[in-house]
Motif scaffolding. Structure first.
Motif, PDB file in Angstrom:
ATOM      1  N   GLY A 182       0.846  -1.186   0.000  1.00 30.52           N
ATOM      2  CA  GLY A 182       0.000   0.000   0.000  1.00 30.52           C
ATOM      3  C   GLY A 182       0.881   1.234   0.000  1.00 30.52           C
ATOM      4  N   TRP A 227       1.127   5.192   1.564  1.00 33.12           N
ATOM      5  CA  TRP A 227       0.679   6.333   2.370  1.00 33.12           C
ATOM      6  C   TRP A 227       1.011   7.615   1.612  1.00 33.12           C
ATOM      7  N   TYR A 245      -4.362   3.094  -1.230  1.00 33.25           N
ATOM      8  CA  TYR A 245      -3.810   4.371  -0.766  1.00 33.25           C
ATOM      9  C   TYR A 245      -4.328   4.653   0.647  1.00 33.25           C
ATOM     10  N   HIS A 246      -3.422   5.125   1.528  1.00 32.59           N
ATOM     11  CA  HIS A 246      -3.795   5.483   2.896  1.00 32.59           C
ATOM     12  C   HIS A 246      -3.435   6.941   3.139  1.00 32.59           C
ATOM     13  N   GLN A 247      -4.381   7.659   3.708  1.00 29.85           N
ATOM     14  CA  GLN A 247      -4.180   9.093   3.936  1.00 29.85           C
ATOM     15  C   GLN A 247      -3.627   9.329   5.339  1.00 29.85           C
ATOM     16  N   TYR A 279       4.069  -1.727  10.235  1.00 27.16           N
ATOM     17  CA  TYR A 279       3.508  -2.747   9.341  1.00 27.16           C
ATOM     18  C   TYR A 279       4.581  -3.765   8.953  1.00 27.16           C
ATOM     19  N   GLN A 299       5.396  -0.968   2.981  1.00 22.87           N
ATOM     20  CA  GLN A 299       4.508   0.035   2.403  1.00 22.87           C
ATOM     21  C   GLN A 299       5.358   1.187   1.888  1.00 22.87           C
ATOM     22  N   MET A 302      -2.966  -2.944  10.691  1.00 15.73           N
ATOM     23  CA  MET A 302      -3.226  -3.231   9.275  1.00 15.73           C
ATOM     24  C   MET A 302      -2.611  -4.581   8.892  1.00 15.73           C
ATOM     25  N   GLU A 318      -1.955  10.945  14.103  1.00 19.49           N
ATOM     26  CA  GLU A 318      -2.525   9.816  13.345  1.00 19.49           C
ATOM     27  C   GLU A 318      -3.728   9.190  14.023  1.00 19.49           C
ATOM     28  N   THR A 343      -6.211   9.531  11.568  1.00 18.10           N
ATOM     29  CA  THR A 343      -6.084   8.518  10.514  1.00 18.10           C
ATOM     30  C   THR A 343      -6.747   7.207  10.947  1.00 18.10           C
ATOM     31  N   GLU A 359      -9.795   5.634   8.906  1.00 20.91           N
ATOM     32  CA  GLU A 359      -9.647   4.342   8.223  1.00 20.91           C
ATOM     33  C   GLU A 359     -10.335   3.215   8.995  1.00 20.91           C
TER      34      GLU A 359
END
Ligand code: TPP
Ligand code: MG
Length: 623
Positions: free
Chosen positions: A36, A38, A62-64, A78, A88, A459, A481, A484, A488
Motif C-alpha cells: 500500500g 501512504w 492508498y492510505h491518507q 507494518y 509500504q 493493518m 494519526e 487517521t 480508516e
C-alpha cells in the motif's frame, strides 16, 4: 529493444503499476512487497504520483496520513509485524513534506526495517527554478533537500530521466527484500519527471518475485562455532531482533532445550522465548533483569543472535566482565557479526540456529549452571510480582499500570512503545506471551512512533488487539494519526500515561547533574524553573476531540475495567490514566554511559561527575 511491446505511461503511473506487481517469497509463502502507499499531497506529487494512485487505485491501496514522519512510522510498524516480508510506500510533496521523512527514514534504517520513500523533488528541467519550497543551494546545482535522505537510506536515487526508473526501481526492490541490506529506500521524483510519458517495455510490469533468502552458515565457521559452544562452561544467548525477523523462535527454543543454554533478550528480541520458559532470563543490559545481567557478567561465551549490541545491551561496554569472555555472533549482516571481536557465523538466524543445534548435538551445560539461572529467574519473578501488585482503590504507579495491562491482554495482543520511562519498565517486567507481542522500537527510540506504528501493526494483523503505550510527552509530540485511525476505521487502543512531563529524562537529568531542568510540564516558578503547578492540559479531552472513544481511569480497578472495555470495543479507544509518581520499578541492574560535565559550578553536577568517574574504569574493549 525496438521489437519489444511497450506501454505508454507517465513515470508515476509506471512506478505505481510496477510496484503493484512486486512480491516477496520466503519458505514458499508469497506476499505483496509494497502492499500500500501512504501519502500527503502537495504540488510536488499531486499531479504525478497522486494522479497515478487514482489511476491504479484497485492495484495499489492508498492510505491518507497527517504527518509524513508518522506515515513512515505506520509503514515501519507494518513491516516489522510482517517480519519484513511486506512493506509500504510513502509519497510526499517536495520541501517540508519530503524533509519530514528524515526522522522516519533514520528509524527504519537503524532498525533494519523496509520502507519505500517517494518524495517529490524540484524540477529536473530547472526552468521554473526556484519552485516553491526549493532549496537553491548556492554551491551545488544538483543538491535538493532530499539529499538529507541519503545518509539515512539504504538505497537512494533521484530519477531525473524517465528511463532511469527501470534500473533504479529494480535496485530499490532488491534492497527492500534483502534481509542484510534492508532499511529505508528512497526514490526522489522531480515533479516534472513524474508526469512525463515514456514507452515502457511490457516486461517491466510483469510479476516479479523477490526471494528472501535464508543463507546457511559456512562449514568452517560452523565447526568453529560448535567447538566454542562445546567448550563453554557458562554460555549465554543474547536474542536480538533478527530472531523475530527470521521467524527463528522455534529453532532457538529447540537449541535451548537441547543444550540448556539460557537466553537473555534485547528490546528488539524480547519474546524470542515465552516469558515462562525456564531458560528465558528476560531483558539484558542497562534495562535488564538481575539474573540476565548476573549471567552476562560471568558468561564465558556470549552468543549473539541477530543483535546489533547497542549500548543498552552491553551496558555501555561494561556488562561482559568475565576475564577471557568470548563472543560468537550469528548474524546475517557481516558488520554486526564481527562486533566485540566475535567468532562469526554469518547467515540467516533460523538456518544458523538449526545448523548449530545439529553441530552440538548431545552437548548440554552443567546441571549446576541450569539450577543457578533457574533460581535467579524465580527470584526475578517475585520482583515482577511486587512491581505489579496494587490495591484496587489506589491510583496506580506506572508498573502497576503494566500489571493491570498484563491481567487484561491475551496471547496475541501487541504492545507498541518506543521512548520514555516505559521501555525500561517493559524490558524488565513485561511477560511476553507470544513472539510478536512485544514491539519496542528501541533502535531510534523515537517519541511519536507508537500511535502511527500501532496503525501499521493493526493493518498487518487485523485480528490482534494492538496497544500504543505512550507517555504525555510522546502523546504531545505526535497525536496526529489518531485522526487517521478514526478515518480508516483501524481499531487501535491507546494507553496514555499522564505524569506531567518527561519522567525518564527528569530522572536521568537528576543523575547527571542536570537538576531535572526543563523536563516537567509545569508552570514557570519565580526562579525561572518549571516547578510550579501542573498545566491545565487535558490530553484525554484532546484524544476525544480527535475522534477516539476515551475512558478515564483513576484507580487500579477502574484502569483494569477501562483496559478490558477498550480491548472489547470495535472503535479506536484511549485509556487515560494519571499515575502516582512513587517509584515502584526495580533499579537499573547495569550502567549506561551518559557523560557528565567535567567541570561545573553547581554541586549536583560536581557530585554526579564523581559518581560517573567511578564507573569509567569498568568499560572494556573486546578485541
Ligand atoms: C523525538 C524525540 N525527541 C526527544 C527524545 C528524548 N526523550 C526520550 S524520552 C523523553 C521524554 C518522554 O516523555 P513521556 O512520553 O512523557 O514519557 P515519560 O518519560 O514521562 O515516561 C525524551 C524527551 C526522543 N527519544 N525522541
Ligand atoms: Mg511523561
Amino acid at each position: 529493444m525496438s521489437s519489444q511491446s511497450v506501454r505508454r505511461l507517465t513515470v508515476a503511473q509506471a512506478l505505481v503499476r510496477f510496484l503493484s506487481a512486486q512480491y516477496t517469497e520466503r519458505d514458499g509463502v508469497r506476499r505483496r512487497l509494497v502492499a500500500g502507499t501512504w501519502g500527503i499531497f502537495g504540488h510536488g506529487n499531486v499531479a504525478g504520483i497522486g494522479q497515478a494512485l487514482v489511476e491504479y487505485r484497485q492495484e495499489m491501496p492508498y492510505h491518507q496520513g497527517r504527518n509524513e514522519q508518522a506515515m513512515v512510522h505506520a509503514a515501519v510498524g507494518y513491516a516489522r509485524q510482517l517480519d519484513r516480508l511486506s512493506a509500504q510506500a510513502v509519497t510526499t510533496s517536495i520541501g517540508p513534506g519530503a524533509t519530514n521523512l528524515v526522522t522516519g527514514a533514520a528509524l527504519a534504517t537503524v532498525n533494519r526495517l523496509p520502507v519505500l520513500l517517494l518524495p517529490g523533488d524540484s524540477f529536473a528541467n530547472r526552468i521554473p527554478d526556484p519552485v516553491l519550497q526549493q532549496l537553491e543551494h548556492t554551491q551545488y546545482g544538483d543538491v535538493s533537500v532530499n539529499d538529507a535522505l541519503r545518509p539515512v537510506s539504504r538505497w537512494f536515487d533521484r530519477i531525473t530521466r524517465p528511463e532511469a526508473l527501470i534500473p533504479s526501481a529494480l535496485q530499490a526492490m532488491r534492497v527492500l527484500a534483502d534481509p542484510a541490506e534492508t532499511g529505508a529506500v528512497t526514490l526522489a521524483l522531480p515533479q516534472d519527471v513524474q508526469t512525463e510519458a515514456y514507452d515502457w517495455p511490457e516486461e517491466f510490469f510483469a510479476e516479479r518475485v523477490w526471494h528472501v533468502r535464508r543463507p546457511a552458515p559456512e562449514a568452517a565457521e560452523l565447526a568453529a562455532a560448535a567447538e566454542a559452544v562445546r567448550t563453554a562452561r557458562r554460555p549465554l544467548i543474547i536474542a536480538g531482533g533478527g530472531v523475530h525477523h527470521s521467524e527463528a523462535e522455534p529453532a532457538l527454543r529447540a537449541l535451548v532445550e537441547a543444550t540448556g543454554i539460557p537466553v537473555a533478550s534485547t528490546q528488539a528480541g524480547k519474546g524470542s522465548l515465552r516469558h515462562d520458559h525456564p531458560a528465558d532470563l528476560g531483558g539484558v543490559g542497562h534495562t535488564g533483569t538481575a539474573i540476565a545481567d548476573d549471567i552476562a557478567r560471568t558468561a564465558d561465551l556470549v552468543i549473539g543472535v541477530g543483535t546489533r549490541y547497542t549500548d543498552f545491551t552491553t551496558a555501555s561496554s561494561t556488562l561482559f566482565a568475565a576475564p577471557g569472555v568470548r563472543f560468537l555472533n550469528l548474524n546475517i549482516t557481516g558488520s554486526d557479526a564481527h562486533k566485540l571481536g566475535a567468532r562469526t557465523l554469518v547467515g540467516d538466524a533460523r538456518a544458523s540456529l538449526e545448523a548449530l543445534a545439529q553441530a552440538v548435538a548431545g552437548h548440554r551445560v552443567a546441571p549446576e549452571y541450569e539450577a543457578e539461572y533457574r533460581a535467579g529467574k524465580e527470584r526475578w519473578e517475585r520482583v515482577v510480582d511486587a512491581a505489579y501488585a496494587a490495591d484496587d482503590t489506589d491510583r496506580p504507579t506506572q508498573t502497576q499500570v503494566l500489571g493491570a495491562l498484563d491481567s487484561v491482554v491475551g496471547e496475541d495482543d501487541v504492545l507498541i512503545n518506543a521512548a520514555g520511562s516505559l521501555p525500561g519498565d517493559l524490558h524488565k517486567l513485561w511477560r511476553a506471551r507470544s513472539p510478536r507481542q512485544y514491539h519496542l522500537e528501541y533502535g531510534y527510540s523515537c517519541m511519536g512512533y507508537e500511535i502511527p506504528a500501532s496503525i501499521g501493526v493493526r493493518m498487518a494483523a487485523p485480528d490482534r488487539p494492538v496497544w500504543a503505550l505512550v507517555g504525555d510527552g510522546t502523546y504531545l509530540m505526535m497525536p496526529t494519526e489518531i485522526v487517521t485511525a478514526v478515518q480508516e476505521g483501524v481499531n487501535i487502543n491507546l494507553l496514555l500515561i499522564q505524569n506531567h512531563g518527561y519522567a525518564s529524562i527528569g530522572g536521568l537529568s537528576s543523575e547527571v547533574g542536570g537538576e531535572r531542568y526543563g523536563t516537567a510540564y509545569r508552570y514557570r516558578a519565580a526562579d525561572g524553573s518549571f516547578t510550579g503547578d501542573p498545566l491545565p492540559v487535558d490530553l484525554a479531552a484532546n484524544a476525544a476531540s480527535l475522534g477516539m472513544d476515551v475512558l478515564r481511569a483513576e484507580t487500579v480497578r477502574e484502569l483494569r475495567e477501562a483496559l478490558a472495555a477498550a480491548r472489547a470495543s470495535d472503535r479506536p479507544t484511549c485509556v487515560y490514566v494519571e499515575t502516582d509518581p512513587t517509584p515502584t520499578a526495580p533499579d537499573a541492574q547495569a550502567w549506561w554511559d551518559v557523560p557528565v560535565a567535567e567541570t561545573a559550578s553547581r554541586e549536583a553536577a560536581v557530585e554526579a561527575r564523581k559518581s560517573y568517574e567511578r564507573h569509567l574504569g569498568d568499560r572494556r574493549r573486546h578485541l
